[in-house]
Write a protein that holds these residues in place. Structure first.
Motif, short mmCIF file in Angstrom:
data_model
loop_
_atom_site.label_atom_id
_atom_site.label_comp_id
_atom_site.label_asym_id
_atom_site.label_seq_id
_atom_site.Cartn_x
_atom_site.Cartn_y
_atom_site.Cartn_z
N TYR A 80 0.87 -1.18 0.00
CA TYR A 80 0.00 0.00 0.00
C TYR A 80 0.90 1.23 0.00
CZ TYR A 80 -4.47 2.35 1.08
OH TYR A 80 -5.64 3.11 1.03
N TYR A 100 -3.65 5.13 -9.30
CA TYR A 100 -4.65 4.51 -8.45
C TYR A 100 -5.96 5.30 -8.55
CZ TYR A 100 -0.54 2.49 -6.13
OH TYR A 100 0.64 1.84 -5.86
N ASP A 102 -8.65 6.66 -6.28
CA ASP A 102 -8.56 7.01 -4.86
C ASP A 102 -9.94 7.13 -4.24
OD1 ASP A 102 -7.67 7.88 -2.39
OD2 ASP A 102 -7.36 9.95 -3.04
N ASN A 104 -9.89 7.24 -0.73
CA ASN A 104 -9.56 7.86 0.55
C ASN A 104 -9.82 9.37 0.50
OD1 ASN A 104 -8.62 5.44 1.75
ND2 ASN A 104 -6.60 5.72 0.84
N ALA A 407 -5.26 -2.32 -3.34
CA ALA A 407 -4.21 -1.33 -3.59
C ALA A 407 -3.22 -1.83 -4.63
CB ALA A 407 -3.49 -0.99 -2.29
N LEU A 412 -7.38 2.47 -4.12
CA LEU A 412 -7.06 2.79 -2.73
C LEU A 412 -8.33 2.84 -1.91
CD1 LEU A 412 -4.30 5.52 -3.13
CD2 LEU A 412 -4.02 3.05 -2.77
N HIS A 414 -9.53 2.21 2.35
CA HIS A 414 -8.94 2.15 3.69
C HIS A 414 -9.54 0.98 4.46
CE1 HIS A 414 -7.38 3.44 7.59
NE2 HIS A 414 -6.64 4.32 6.95
#
Length: 453
Positions: A80, A100, A102, A104, A407, A412, A414
């Motif tokens: 990651y 990536y 994303d 997040n 990832a 991405l 979490h």
């Protein structure tokens, strides 16, 4: 978008052909691996990340003391990214150029997309005119407080600061001045300052004694807290919800209990503000706080926060001093003005809800197909996947494995924090993310077989 067949690859391995071409940039020091060859996390673009981290940990206290979002494989390979080279729209690039999708988004602030040109241009225009002007004020300050009080339910005044912790701590002090009481009842993550810190190290026992907690889902714990400290509670300060959606009428009940005991109702809208609704959770859920706090999506990632609410409460600022050289910086004010106006005048929020709903629906179908003990929760602009295995250790392993695999494949997510959608996420981004989630969930099947429910 064409969807390659799902392959149950081993943890910390990726099939190069699973990446659409536009999602795999050549590494800085050579061409990408041959299509179809399994390759390691270092092939995927973590070599520079590891070298940089090793070097920076000598002097960078954050690098030296913070763990990775997702820990390394058993082989020790990073899976990651820690560092990024650039961000644009819904995408991030790591140090080796791998792109990536994303989810997040900086823990939620990026609501329009990374480096939105409209916001960036507004900020640059202010910077060209100078930005550190204290003790003078900028006209942007007046424009922004006017705008905030026009969109937040019941708001009469606003005070601008820098961070979310600044704002919640200001709300607590104003509540204490207004009520003449010391204690605070809180729920959720409300910042890192001493009164709200979840880890007691370095915080005096007297400070901890003035902060009480309650159980969001059990309002008898809130009533008990008031009963144990009659006439001593200044406010109930809370996030409007956690990973899951708020039960209908729940926040109104909490507000009513606070008011019944002479305390203020303070809503911490750091995550929900300007993401769920132009008026935040208050607008979506039909509740009005005495005071509310905002940051994050308020300025599409630029550093600014606000305390917004009743004029009689905010007027308590005359009896204290809450000030910083950088609170008067007009550049993040310009970012907030641009962001809020875009959210108000375009279909950005509608598109975020639509993209989030599509992602949730697709992910739920994948969870059912792979028979994974998990469920998709939350509002579409801020969804999350909760693993539901009865063993908490297995739940954590599954979450870590899932997000680590995602990832490595270019998405991405979490493992322990809500995810977020932006107005820049396209249908292609959602389709790619679902394809990656399909592969990541497939990799969990050996874990489930080893720990059959």
């Amino acid at each position: 978008m064409d969807q390659p067949a799902v392959e149950k690859t081993a943890v910390c391995e990726v099939v190069v052909s699973s990446y659409p071409a536009q999602f795999l940039a050549p590494p800085a020091d050579g061409p990408p691996p041959s299509p179809g060859r399994r390759f390691t996390a270092q092939d995927a673009g973590m070599a520079l990340d590891d070298r940089w981290h090793t070097q920076s940990a000598r002097t960078d206290a954050r690098a030296a003391t913070r763990g990775d979002v997702v820990g390394p494989c058993a082989s020790g390979l990073t899976r990651y990214p820690r560092y990024f080279s650039r961000a644009a729209g819904p995408h991030l690039w790591d140090l080796d150029g791998k792109r990536y999708v994303d989810f997040n988004l900086g823990y939620g602030p990026v609501v329009l997309g990374h480096a939105d040109e409209r916001v960036t241009e507004a900020v640059l225009a202010e910077l060209r005119n100078g930005n550190c002007v204290a003790p003078l004020w900028s006209r942007r300050q007046s424009e922004l407080t006017d705008l905030l009080t026009s969109v937040v339910p019941g708001a009469e005044m606003a005070y601008l600061l820098k961070t979310g912790s600044d704002a919640t701590s200001t709300a607590v002090r104003l509540s204490r001045i207004f009520t003449g009481r010391d204690k605070v009842i809180r729920w959720g993550y409300n910042g890192w300052h001493d009164w709200a810190a979840g880890i007691p190290a370095g915080i005096s026992e007297a400070t901890r004694a003035d902060t009480l907690l309650f159980d969001y889902s059990d309002l008898s714990t809130l009533r008990d807290a008031f009963a144990r400290h009659p006439g001593q509670v200044a406010c109930v300060l809370m996030m409007p919800f956690g990973d899951e959606t708020a039960p209908e009428g729940h926040l109104q009940k909490i507000r009513d209990i606070a008011h019944e005991h002479g305390a203020l109702f303070v809503l911490d809208e750091m995550r929900s503000g300007f993401r769920l609704n132009l008026s935040g959770a208050q607008g979506l859920l039909g509740v009005q706080a005495d005071v509310s706090t905002f940051s994050k999506a308020m300025a599409n990632g630029h550093p600014i926060s606000a305390v917004v609410g009743r004029a009689d409460v905010l007027s308590a600022l005359t009896r204290t001093r809450i000030s910083s050289t950088f609170y008067a910086d007009p550049a993040p004010m310009a970012a907030a003005l641009a962001t809020i106006r875009i959210l108000r005048d375009t279909d950005a929020l509608e598109r975020i809800w639509k993209a989030g709903a599509s992602f949730q629906e697709g992910l739920s179908a994948l969870v059912d197909r792979h028979r994974v003990p998990a469920r998709v929760v939350g509002y579409p602009p801020m969804p999350f996947l909760q693993f539901t295995h009865p063993d908490p250790i297995i739940r954590e392993r599954m979450s870590t494995a899932f997000t680590g695999e995602a990832a490595q494949r270019g998405v991405l997510l979490h493992p322990s924090h809500q995810w977020f959608l932006s107005a820049a996420h396209t249908r292609e981004d959602i389709e790619f993310a679902l394809h990656v989630c399909d592969q990541a969930l497939a990799v969990l099947e050996p874990v489930l077989e080893a720990h059959a429910v």
